[in-house]
Design a protein around this motif. Structure first.
Motif, PDB file in Angstrom:
ATOM      1  N   SER A   1      20.680 -11.241   7.030  1.00 10.49           N
ATOM      2  CA  SER A   1      21.789 -10.850   7.896  1.00 10.49           C
ATOM      3  C   SER A   1      22.423 -12.010   8.647  1.00 10.49           C
ATOM      4  O   SER A   1      23.457 -11.851   9.258  1.00 10.49           O
ATOM      5  N   HIS A   2      21.796 -13.183   8.619  1.00  7.79           N
ATOM      6  CA  HIS A   2      22.351 -14.312   9.357  1.00  7.79           C
ATOM      7  C   HIS A   2      22.168 -15.584   8.537  1.00  7.79           C
ATOM      8  O   HIS A   2      21.251 -16.352   8.751  1.00  7.79           O
TER       9      HIS A   2
ATOM     10  N   GLU B   1      16.127  -8.995   9.250  1.00  7.01           N
ATOM     11  CA  GLU B   1      17.239  -9.915   9.483  1.00  7.01           C
ATOM     12  C   GLU B   1      17.287 -11.037   8.450  1.00  7.01           C
ATOM     13  O   GLU B   1      18.087 -11.947   8.552  1.00  7.01           O
TER      14      GLU B   1
ATOM     15  N   LYS C   1      28.578 -16.860  17.152  1.00  2.20           N
ATOM     16  CA  LYS C   1      27.402 -16.544  16.339  1.00  2.20           C
ATOM     17  C   LYS C   1      26.216 -16.090  17.177  1.00  2.20           C
ATOM     18  O   LYS C   1      25.184 -15.741  16.650  1.00  2.20           O
ATOM     19  N   GLU C   2      26.356 -16.105  18.489  1.00  2.00           N
ATOM     20  CA  GLU C   2      25.323 -15.596  19.386  1.00  2.00           C
ATOM     21  C   GLU C   2      23.961 -16.236  19.099  1.00  2.00           C
ATOM     22  O   GLU C   2      22.953 -15.573  18.924  1.00  2.00           O
ATOM     23  N   TYR C   3      23.935 -17.543  19.004  1.00  2.00           N
ATOM     24  CA  TYR C   3      22.686 -18.251  18.771  1.00  2.00           C
ATOM     25  C   TYR C   3      21.731 -18.074  19.957  1.00  2.00           C
ATOM     26  O   TYR C   3      22.148 -17.840  21.080  1.00  2.00           O
TER      27      TYR C   3
ATOM     28  N   HIS D   1      19.399 -20.485   6.691  1.00  3.03           N
ATOM     29  CA  HIS D   1      18.890 -19.348   7.462  1.00  3.03           C
ATOM     30  C   HIS D   1      18.882 -19.664   8.952  1.00  3.03           C
ATOM     31  O   HIS D   1      18.487 -20.749   9.366  1.00  3.03           O
TER      32      HIS D   1
ATOM     33  N   ASN E   1      29.783 -17.357   7.341  1.00  3.87           N
ATOM     34  CA  ASN E   1      28.555 -16.746   7.820  1.00  3.87           C
ATOM     35  C   ASN E   1      28.461 -15.300   7.380  1.00  3.87           C
ATOM     36  O   ASN E   1      29.467 -14.600   7.278  1.00  3.87           O
ATOM     37  N   THR E   2      27.231 -14.828   7.128  1.00  3.62           N
ATOM     38  CA  THR E   2      27.014 -13.458   6.674  1.00  3.62           C
ATOM     39  C   THR E   2      26.502 -12.550   7.777  1.00  3.62           C
ATOM     40  O   THR E   2      25.997 -11.469   7.491  1.00  3.62           O
ATOM     41  N   LYS E   3      26.640 -12.959   9.025  1.00  2.00           N
ATOM     42  CA  LYS E   3      26.095 -12.169  10.115  1.00  2.00           C
ATOM     43  C   LYS E   3      26.626 -10.739  10.059  1.00  2.00           C
ATOM     44  O   LYS E   3      27.824 -10.503   9.976  1.00  2.00           O
TER      45      LYS E   3
ATOM     46  N   ASP F   1      24.287 -19.026   6.824  1.00  2.00           N
ATOM     47  CA  ASP F   1      25.499 -19.830   6.627  1.00  2.00           C
ATOM     48  C   ASP F   1      25.577 -20.134   5.133  1.00  2.00           C
ATOM     49  O   ASP F   1      24.639 -20.674   4.555  1.00  2.00           O
TER      50      ASP F   1
END
Length: 322
Positions: free
Chosen positions: A312-313, A309, A114-116, A298, A262-264, A315
């Motif tokens: 775009s991100h 965004e 998820k590149e947090y 979010h 996730n909706t990333k 859960d």
């Protein structure tokens, strides 16, 4: 030939401190012989052999108390019981370490997938800290209680890394109870109004710098026939010291079991697709549909409708039950 060795020689030869040797003598594990006018401690062959045995048993991490029991009896079942108990403890340690391994592997997988950011990654770790501390406590409890709790937690971790082909990933998460600040609004586009109201309150209460805060939203009521208005509710997790004020209320959320995706990378109009895919996945899984609240969390920062965004991100939490 019974050769005597001074305490300094034994300490140097076997890598054991003279203080430890004196301690072993005080608790009755070994005996020394005093030599010379200065009454130096020295050890004969029998004592040296006993020291070698103690060093070996200590390397196997047996306690001094266990070693005292071993040397005080010729009863073989006693020796067997001590080593069996040690083996049982090793099994428990291995089980606990494997559980920690699962936790860290899952944490790393989420961070990579998820590149947090660093802050949101630490937030994720904070969320797991209570579980990790609980696991550490389990490692020092009685065998039966620890076994049961560790097995349950291991099952939870295993569920959390299940994959399906329809979505990037689906996690099974037991969302714990939370104390939340909430606000709900009904209009043609209630999300922007609801979030603006909540974020202003968050900033007024200086909660916007807490990376441990979590931000949730969801449709609270569908549009009525002939109307385009619908309800949207927003949540922010808060501590015990936070009080309701203005339009913002405080309530307790009991938590529950969820299938999460996730909706990333998805535009806002793809969010219903994620819900539908989760719905289909649950139908094909071993779970049933739950009755608690659907949620959209979010990441990684405070939501802002002006931010491209915004959608775009997320859960997506779909309620399920065993």
């Amino acid at each position: 030939m019974n050769q005597l060795k001074k305490i300094g020689e034994i300490s140097s030869e076997y890598g054991i401190t003279s203080r430890t040797l004196r301690y072993y003598e005080e608790v009755g594990l070994i005996e020394s012989i005093r030599i010379g006018e200065a009454r130096y401690r020295a050890y004969d062959n029998n004592a040296i052999q006993r020291i070698q045995q103690i060093i070996l048993l200590r390397k196997l991490q047996l306690s001094v108390k266990d070693i005292q029991i071993i040397f005080s009896t010729e009863d073989m079942p006693v020796l067997i019981n001590i080593f069996q108990g040690k083996l049982n403890n090793i099994d428990k340690d291995i089980h606990a370490l494997k559980t920690f391994q699962w936790i860290i592997q899952e944490f790393l997988r989420l961070l990579k997938d998820k590149e947090y950011t660093r802050a949101s990654g630490l937030k994720l770790l904070m969320e797991k800290s209570q579980e990790i501390e609980s696991e550490h406590d389990q490692a020092i409890e009685s065998e039966s209680r620890r076994k049961s709790q560790e097995d349950n937690y291991m099952e939870e971790i295993n569920m959390a890394i299940k994959k399906i082909s329809k979505l990037d990933d689906v996690r099974i998460i037991n969302l714990r109870p939370m104390r939340i600040a909430w606000y709900s609004h009904i209009s043609d586009e209630p999300e922007e109004h609801a979030w603006n109201e909540m974020i202003n309150w968050v900033k007024e209460n200086e909660l916007d710098e807490l990376f441990t805060s979590r931000y949730f939203g969801f449709d609270s009521c569908p549009p009525q026939e002939g109307s385009s208005e619908y309800g949207y509710e927003v949540w922010v997790t808060v501590g015990e010291g936070i009080k309701p004020s203005g339009k913002i209320g405080i309530k307790e959320f009991k938590g529950g079991l969820y299938a999460v995706s996730n909706t990333k990378g998805c535009p806002g109009d793809k969010i219903p697709l994620v819900y539908r895919n989760l719905h289909e996945w649950i139908k094909e899984s071993d779970y049933n549909f739950g009755n608690h609240q659907c949620l959209e969390e979010h990441f990684p920062n405070i939501p802002s409708k002006q931010d491209e965004e915004f959608f775009s991100h997320l859960d997506i939490f779909y309620p399920i039950k065993e």
